[in-house]
Design an enzyme around this catalytic site. Structure first.
Site, mmCIF file in Angstrom:
data_model
loop_
_atom_site.group_PDB
_atom_site.id
_atom_site.type_symbol
_atom_site.label_atom_id
_atom_site.label_comp_id
_atom_site.label_asym_id
_atom_site.label_seq_id
_atom_site.Cartn_x
_atom_site.Cartn_y
_atom_site.Cartn_z
ATOM 1 N N GLU B 60 0.408 -1.268 -0.064
ATOM 2 C CA GLU B 60 0.130 -0.104 0.046
ATOM 3 C C GLU B 60 0.723 1.426 -0.086
ATOM 4 O O GLU B 60 0.753 2.117 -0.392
ATOM 5 C CB GLU B 60 -1.161 0.121 1.603
ATOM 6 C CG GLU B 60 -1.738 -0.676 1.266
ATOM 7 C CD GLU B 60 -2.002 -2.517 1.411
ATOM 8 O OE1 GLU B 60 -0.769 -2.006 1.676
ATOM 9 O OE2 GLU B 60 -3.026 -3.538 0.796
ATOM 10 N N HIS B 129 -10.856 -5.831 9.303
ATOM 11 C CA HIS B 129 -10.510 -6.210 8.062
ATOM 12 C C HIS B 129 -12.310 -5.265 7.547
ATOM 13 O O HIS B 129 -13.066 -5.425 6.926
ATOM 14 C CB HIS B 129 -10.693 -6.970 6.848
ATOM 15 C CG HIS B 129 -9.297 -7.612 6.942
ATOM 16 N ND1 HIS B 129 -8.693 -8.608 7.446
ATOM 17 C CD2 HIS B 129 -8.475 -7.452 6.003
ATOM 18 C CE1 HIS B 129 -7.378 -8.335 7.175
ATOM 19 N NE2 HIS B 129 -7.888 -8.200 5.915
#
Lengths: 385, 325
Positions: B60, B129
């Site tokens: 990321e 998540h």
């Protein structure tokens, strides 16, 4: 300085009403001396002074409904003046709208929303004179608007000319016994799972014995029911939340109508008492009920209830369960009717027993067996003597 | 009007902007060959080729860094981060680089990037998540924060975000991808910084954020049955925040509930509540209420997660309390 608190006289009591102050403000009171008469949900009672001293301040007026454990008076040392902080609390954390709607004591800052403050300032209204109806007694924008324009506030939303109003004889608040009855029955209606069973019973022997024994029909039924509960203990039970309690004591309540409303005093250990004892006790309780003299003790602890409307020509009826009890028996009139004894048609005095029970506690079959035992006890009543 | 899913509306927005401007480039994990975990980039690799739809390694920090570099050199990157929970890995690029370049260069540099991501609260994706953490980014001046609550807004706001010359954090709701709604075929955009009044009401204002807009509308319908008239506003963007629309509504209703899927303490509701108090104090008739998640990690267990999530019933309950019902 000692505060006199509103006592709780039975577990269900939420608040009590001041009926009469037996002592005036400033009078000397002795410890144990009755100072005030309170009406609870089931009866009225006297509250005694917890300390010797001067009744320096009464915090509730006659007619006030006060929450349990809230102060109703202050007893100070003889001659001592009441400190300022002994004033009645401004708003009590209670469900009663009346106590929330107390105007603020002058000098104290009112609990008000910002919108209410802005409006009050613009309209030049003193917030200490406004009744707060919001959560926790908070003064809302609407409360200020109502105070600014009382006529407008009381106008109903539907024009009066459009609705028809029946002529009123009187309006009265639901309170005291009436209120207790309403609350208990509403609770029962909302929370129980009532099932009704009926059984016709031959009262031939009972009618004869009633006269020779000088005992009322109710007394026979109390005894017959108590004996049946001995054999069917599951019916001698109560339910609170998800807990079912079965009792060894068999305490039968008898519903009695009074001017104030319905009460159901208890015949304690009815299975162990003789028919005569039961008969005397029923008479005494009925007499006390008539003069509103039943004690809390006499009104509590029941494990089963019977209700009799036979004297008013009622054939049969299904009464409402007296919570938290499991069962109630409704009795109709005894009347001569055609009766098939084998192939012969004859007449006999018959009556209908109506059992209403809470299906959460007990199923239909054991309930039917219980009712069958009651019927047999009444059809062959000699062992009850 | 034809109906599209939230995911397809986003896809259409991406495609139209790619057709309109050759500098619009997509990059992210699994967006090309796999066509996106939620199929938002379906068919785009085939149509625009690997030069403009780039599958990246699982990093990321690299995705965000590459996007900042592309933006600084004249491209209009739209980067996808698979879960909002992974944004902390991009934080340096996002907060320290992207958000400050324009200011520090005296306006000589621009960073027209869009970072798309989604939060999966309510999908049993577990504590790592599922998070919705927009408040972290409210502390970064220079970053715009956009949260579409329906397919129409998803497309219209995404097109505006891509055309904006500032970095935009574009927060999607995983639970909304399969929901459908009307989306016109003709061209439209929705300006960033405009809240929308979804429903008029008089007694109470419910400000919904992202998925909670739908819950607020359900709550308003339920409240109608108890004669409480609720106004529902979709915030649409948190930065810039359309405080004017919110304050105007609160001045009429006097009451405000803020419903959001983030954790209550230090959440976006706290910020909006404070701003409304500063601007409409004299009009409030009740404390401003916040409906948000409890201050715990998100449970994986489906029943526990349901209990944890804000919903219409919780809004109804607090609305009644505020109204003194």
């Amino acid at each position: 300085m000692t505060e006199v608190l509103m006592p709780r006289l039975d577990p269900g009591m939420q608040s009590g009403k001041i009926v009469e102050w037996l002592k005036k403000e400033g009078e000397t009171v002795q410890k144990g001396q009755p100072i005030v008469v309170i009406e609870g949900e089931k009866t009225t009672f006297e509250v005694e002074a917890p300390e010797t001293g001067t009744l320096s301040k009464l915090l509730a007026a006659v007619g006030d409904d006060v929450q349990v454990s809230q102060p109703i008076a202050i007893i100070g040392l003889s001659g001592a003046t009441t400190p300022a902080q002994a004033e009645r609390p401004r708003s009590q954390p209670s469900t009663a709208a009346a106590s929330l709607a107390q105007p603020t004591i002058p000098g104290e800052r009112a609990v008000a929303s910002p919108a209410a403050r802005r409006l009050a300032q613009e309209a030049g209204i003193d917030l200490s004179q406004v009744r707060g109806t919001g959560p926790g007694g908070r003064i809302s924008r609407e409360d200020v608007l109502a105070a600014a324009n009382p006529q407008k506030a009381v106008q109903p939303t539907v024009p009066v000319s459009k609705t028809r109003q029946p002529q009123v004889i009187k309006k009265m608040k639901l309170e005291g016994i009436r209120k207790a009855v309403a609350e208990r029955l509403s609770f029962s209606e909302r929370n129980t799972v009532p099932v009704t069973l009926t059984m016709e019973t031959d009262a031939s022997k009972l009618v004869k014995l009633k006269d020779t024994e000088h005992a009322s029909f109710n007394s026979f039924v109390v005894k017959a029911v108590a004996k049946a509960l001995e054999v069917h203990p599951m019916m001698n039970s109560s339910i609170e939340g998800d807990e079912v309690t079965t009792y060894s004591d068999i305490n039968v309540c008898v519903a009695i109508n009074t001017d104030q409303g319905l009460v159901a005093p208890t015949i304690v250990n009815a299975n162990k008492k003789s028919l005569k004892e039961i008969n005397d006790e029923v008479l005494l309780l009925a007499e006390k009920a008539k003069f509103n003299q039943l004690t809390i003790e006499e009104l509590t602890g029941g494990t089963f209830t019977i209700s009799n409307l036979g004297a008013y020509d009622i054939e049969s009826f299904a009464p409402i369960i007296n919570p938290p009890q499991c069962g109630i028996l409704g009795l109709g009139r005894i009347v001569y009717k055609p009766y098939a004894a084998g192939e012969q048609i004859t007449t006999r005095p018959l009556t209908v027993l109506t059992l209403v029970f809470d299906h959460r506690i007990i199923d239909g079959l054991p309930a039917a067996k219980f009712l069958q035992t009651v019927k047999r006890n009444l059809e062959d009543p000699e062992p009850l003597l | 009007m034809r109906e599209l899913t939230y995911a397809d509306a986003l896809r259409e927005g991406l495609r139209e902007e790619m057709l309109r401007d050759p500098n619009v480039i997509l990059l992210g994990e699994e967006i090309g060959v796999f066509q996106g975990v939620y199929k938002v980039t379906r068919g785009l690799l085939e149509e625009f080729g690997p030069e403009r739809v780039r599958d990246t390694p699982i990093s990321e920090a690299a995705i965000a860094g590459a996007a900042v570099g592309l933006a600084l050199t004249g491209f209009k990157p739209v980067a996808e981060i698979m879960y909002m929970d992974f944004l902390p890995i991009c934080m340096d690029q996002l907060a320290t680089q992207a958000a400050k370049m324009r200011f520090m260069s005296g306006g000589q540099l621009k960073v027209p990037l869009v970072l798309r991501t989604q939060y999966s609260l309510g999908r049993q994706h577990g504590s790592q998540h599922s998070q919705f953490t927009p408040a972290w980014f409210l502390q970064v001046p220079g970053l715009k924060i956009v949260l579409p609550a329906n397919p129409y807004d998803a497309k219209g706001l995404l097109k505006s975000a891509i055309r904006d010359s500032n970095p935009v954090l574009f927060l999607e709701s995983g639970l909304l991808y399969r929901t459908k709604g009307p989306v016109p075929e003709e061209e439209y955009t929705i300006p960033l910084g405009q809240a929308e009044v979804k429903r008029k009401g008089d007694d109470i204002t419910i400000l919904g954020i992202s998925r909670q807009v739908g819950e607020a509308l359900t709550a308003a319908r339920k409240l109608e049955q108890t004669s409480i008239s609720a106004e529902v506003i979709d915030v649409r963007t948190l930065q810039p925040l359309d405080l004017k629309t919110i304050v105007e509504s609160v001045k009429r209703t006097s009451r405000l509930i803020i419903a959001s899927d983030d954790v209550k303490t230090g959440g976006v509701g706290a910020e909006i509540s404070a701003s409304v108090s500063e601007n409409a104090f004299g009009y409030l008739d009740a404390p401003i209420a916040r409906i948000a998640c409890p201050d715990t990690p998100i449970p994986f267990s489906p029943p526990l997660e349901q209990l944890y999530m804000p919903n219409a019933d919780k809004i109804v309950e607090i609305a009644k309390t505020i109204m003194g019902r």
